[in-house]
Scaffold this active site. Structure first.
Site, PDB file in Angstrom:
ATOM      1  N   HIS A  18       2.346  -0.122   0.131  1.00 42.15           N
ATOM      2  CA  HIS A  18       2.209  -0.436  -1.300  1.00 42.15           C
ATOM      3  C   HIS A  18       3.103   0.503  -2.128  1.00 42.15           C
ATOM      4  O   HIS A  18       3.755   0.069  -3.077  1.00 42.15           O
ATOM      5  CB  HIS A  18       0.760  -0.257  -1.778  1.00 42.15           C
ATOM      6  CG  HIS A  18      -0.220  -1.239  -1.208  1.00 42.15           C
ATOM      7  ND1 HIS A  18      -1.344  -0.865  -0.516  1.00 42.15           N
ATOM      8  CD2 HIS A  18      -0.249  -2.596  -1.223  1.00 42.15           C
ATOM      9  CE1 HIS A  18      -2.035  -1.930  -0.154  1.00 42.15           C
ATOM     10  NE2 HIS A  18      -1.391  -3.006  -0.554  1.00 42.15           N
ATOM     11  N   LYS A  42     -14.154  -9.168  -1.075  1.00 34.30           N
ATOM     12  CA  LYS A  42     -13.563  -8.420   0.046  1.00 34.30           C
ATOM     13  C   LYS A  42     -14.444  -7.229   0.450  1.00 34.30           C
ATOM     14  O   LYS A  42     -14.074  -6.473   1.342  1.00 34.30           O
ATOM     15  CB  LYS A  42     -12.164  -7.920  -0.330  1.00 34.30           C
ATOM     16  CG  LYS A  42     -11.030  -8.900  -0.017  1.00 34.30           C
ATOM     17  CD  LYS A  42      -9.682  -8.183   0.043  1.00 34.30           C
ATOM     18  CE  LYS A  42      -8.604  -9.031   0.695  1.00 34.30           C
ATOM     19  NZ  LYS A  42      -7.311  -8.306   0.764  1.00 34.30           N
ATOM     20  N   ARG A  91       5.402  -8.843   3.620  1.00 34.30           N
ATOM     21  CA  ARG A  91       5.609  -8.001   4.812  1.00 34.30           C
ATOM     22  C   ARG A  91       6.219  -8.778   5.955  1.00 34.30           C
ATOM     23  O   ARG A  91       7.007  -8.255   6.727  1.00 34.30           O
ATOM     24  CB  ARG A  91       4.267  -7.412   5.277  1.00 34.30           C
ATOM     25  CG  ARG A  91       3.712  -6.360   4.350  1.00 34.30           C
ATOM     26  CD  ARG A  91       2.274  -6.124   4.640  1.00 34.30           C
ATOM     27  NE  ARG A  91       1.499  -7.349   4.424  1.00 34.30           N
ATOM     28  CZ  ARG A  91       0.238  -7.506   4.749  1.00 34.30           C
ATOM     29  NH1 ARG A  91      -0.400  -6.539   5.361  1.00 34.30           N
ATOM     30  NH2 ARG A  91      -0.387  -8.633   4.486  1.00 34.30           N
ATOM     31  N   SER A 129      -4.370  -2.606   4.838  1.00 33.80           N
ATOM     32  CA  SER A 129      -5.466  -1.698   4.482  1.00 33.80           C
ATOM     33  C   SER A 129      -6.622  -1.828   5.473  1.00 33.80           C
ATOM     34  O   SER A 129      -7.247  -0.833   5.844  1.00 33.80           O
ATOM     35  CB  SER A 129      -5.951  -1.995   3.061  1.00 33.80           C
ATOM     36  OG  SER A 129      -4.901  -1.832   2.152  1.00 33.80           O
TER      37      SER A 129
HETATM   38  N1  COA Z   1       2.237  -2.642   2.576  1.00 33.24           N
HETATM   39  C1  COA Z   1       1.163  -2.590   3.322  1.00 33.24           C
HETATM   40  N2  COA Z   1       0.153  -3.457   3.233  1.00 33.24           N
HETATM   41  C2  COA Z   1       0.252  -4.403   2.319  1.00 33.24           C
HETATM   42  C3  COA Z   1       1.364  -4.518   1.482  1.00 33.24           C
HETATM   43  C4  COA Z   1       2.391  -3.578   1.641  1.00 33.24           C
HETATM   44  N3  COA Z   1       3.494  -3.595   0.902  1.00 33.24           N
HETATM   45  N4  COA Z   1       1.187  -5.569   0.674  1.00 33.24           N
HETATM   46  C5  COA Z   1       0.004  -6.093   0.996  1.00 33.24           C
HETATM   47  N5  COA Z   1      -0.556  -5.384   1.986  1.00 33.24           N
HETATM   48  C6  COA Z   1      -1.823  -5.681   2.644  1.00 33.24           C
HETATM   49  C7  COA Z   1      -2.995  -5.026   1.993  1.00 33.24           C
HETATM   50  O1  COA Z   1      -3.226  -3.777   2.546  1.00 33.24           O
HETATM   51  C8  COA Z   1      -4.091  -6.012   2.264  1.00 33.24           C
HETATM   52  O2  COA Z   1      -4.618  -5.793   3.536  1.00 33.24           O
HETATM   53  P1  COA Z   1      -6.103  -6.236   3.927  1.00 33.24           P
HETATM   54  O3  COA Z   1      -6.188  -7.717   3.722  1.00 33.24           O
HETATM   55  O4  COA Z   1      -6.181  -5.816   5.329  1.00 33.24           O
HETATM   56  O5  COA Z   1      -7.016  -5.485   3.035  1.00 33.24           O
HETATM   57  C9  COA Z   1      -3.377  -7.357   2.268  1.00 33.24           C
HETATM   58  O6  COA Z   1      -2.039  -7.069   2.555  1.00 33.24           O
HETATM   59  C10 COA Z   1      -3.363  -8.048   0.948  1.00 33.24           C
HETATM   60  O7  COA Z   1      -3.668  -7.113  -0.037  1.00 33.24           O
HETATM   61  P2  COA Z   1      -3.156  -6.850  -1.479  1.00 33.24           P
HETATM   62  O8  COA Z   1      -1.688  -6.831  -1.599  1.00 33.24           O
HETATM   63  O9  COA Z   1      -3.893  -5.663  -1.950  1.00 33.24           O
HETATM   64  O10 COA Z   1      -3.549  -8.106  -2.236  1.00 33.24           O
HETATM   65  P3  COA Z   1      -4.747  -9.028  -2.092  1.00 33.24           P
HETATM   66  O11 COA Z   1      -4.248 -10.216  -1.326  1.00 33.24           O
HETATM   67  O12 COA Z   1      -5.968  -8.388  -1.635  1.00 33.24           O
HETATM   68  O13 COA Z   1      -4.905  -9.307  -3.637  1.00 33.24           O
HETATM   69  C11 COA Z   1      -4.847 -10.679  -5.582  1.00 33.24           C
HETATM   70  C12 COA Z   1      -4.692 -10.558  -4.102  1.00 33.24           C
HETATM   71  C13 COA Z   1      -5.704  -9.597  -6.190  1.00 33.24           C
HETATM   72  C14 COA Z   1      -3.469 -10.591  -6.199  1.00 33.24           C
HETATM   73  C15 COA Z   1      -5.471 -12.067  -5.737  1.00 33.24           C
HETATM   74  O14 COA Z   1      -6.678 -12.125  -5.025  1.00 33.24           O
HETATM   75  C16 COA Z   1      -5.729 -12.398  -7.167  1.00 33.24           C
HETATM   76  O15 COA Z   1      -4.816 -12.738  -7.878  1.00 33.24           O
HETATM   77  N6  COA Z   1      -6.998 -12.258  -7.603  1.00 33.24           N
HETATM   78  C17 COA Z   1      -7.413 -12.445  -8.979  1.00 33.24           C
HETATM   79  C18 COA Z   1      -8.047 -13.813  -9.201  1.00 33.24           C
HETATM   80  C19 COA Z   1      -7.013 -14.880  -9.328  1.00 33.24           C
HETATM   81  O16 COA Z   1      -6.120 -14.833 -10.158  1.00 33.24           O
HETATM   82  N7  COA Z   1      -7.154 -15.897  -8.488  1.00 33.24           N
HETATM   83  C20 COA Z   1      -6.254 -17.005  -8.461  1.00 33.24           C
HETATM   84  C21 COA Z   1      -5.026 -16.674  -7.675  1.00 33.24           C
HETATM   85  S1  COA Z   1      -3.863 -17.988  -7.716  1.00 33.24           S
END
Ligand code: COA
Length: 160
Positions: A18, A42, A91, A129
């Site tokens: 990140h 989550k 990724r 994560s």
């Molecule tokens: N390096 C390492 N790991 C990474 C990474 C990077 N550059 N980018 C993402 N990841 C990993 C994270 O660690 C996480 O791992 P996990 O699933 O094992 O916990 C996974 O990839 C995804 O995590 P993250 O990037 O934190 O995003 P998310 O997918 O959890 O979050 C939101 C997604 C918050 C953007 C999405 O749920 C959202 O928009 N929510 C709000 C409600 C909404 O608008 N909904 C409609 C969407 S269209």
């Protein structure tokens, strides 16, 4: 570029992958808002406050960063803070389908907000994560995957 960019995520916890994306985004956009999504579905290990504090400490040496949280739709939240761009990290090919779907949905919700995908350094392409938490929970070494402050936070959670 003078626009405000929003980097949303669950960040439970923030990893070096990140942080790599944060640094790349800051090279393009002068102002970056890193926003922790509450995401109760989550069942996060760290509270929203803890996740924000870990990001703040881990990005303390990078200027132009604001850390906040939200529980709104990402696209609507972006508009509310005057962000014109949503940053997401890609990724691997496996991230593509879900990210593509979210980007198009976000565009439908807020047509004026563009999603920009950035690729982290390939050494972080297998990082997540959940994997970091799993390794830490079992007492494995996660020091090369997370900022120091996150390593300490994980130790405190798992009592290692
Ligand atoms: N390096 C390492 N790991 C990474 C990474 C990077 N550059 N980018 C993402 N990841 C990993 C994270 O660690 C996480 O791992 P996990 O699933 O094992 O916990 C996974 O990839 C995804 O995590 P993250 O990037 O934190 O995003 P998310 O997918 O959890 O979050 C939101 C997604 C918050 C953007 C999405 O749920 C959202 O928009 N929510 C709000 C409600 C909404 O608008 N909904 C409609 C969407 S269209």
């Amino acid at each position: 570029m003078g626009e405000i960019a929003l980097y949303p995520g669950t960040f439970d916890p923030v990893t070096l992958g990140h942080i790599d994306i944060v640094k790349r985004a800051r090279k393009i956009f002068s102002s970056l808002v890193v926003a922790v999504a509450e995401n109760p579905q989550k069942s996060p290990l760290f509270s929203v406050e803890e996740r924000m504090e870990l990001i703040r400490t881990a990005t303390a040496d990078i200027d132009g960063i604001t850390v906040t949280w939200f529980n709104d739709l990402t696209a609507r939240f972006a508009r509310s803070i005057n962000a014109t761009v949503i940053i997401r990290g890609l990724r691997a090919v496996s991230d593509f389908e879900f990210e593509f779907q979210m980007a198009l949905m976000n565009r439908k919700i807020e047509p004026l907000v563009e999603t920009v995908f950035l690729m982290p350094n390939e050494k972080y392409s297998y990082l997540s994560s959940s994997l970091v938490k799993d390794i830490a929970r079992r007492g494995g070494d996660i020091s090369c995957f997370v900022p120091e402050v996150v390593g300490a936070g994980l130790k405190a959670k798992f009592g290692a």
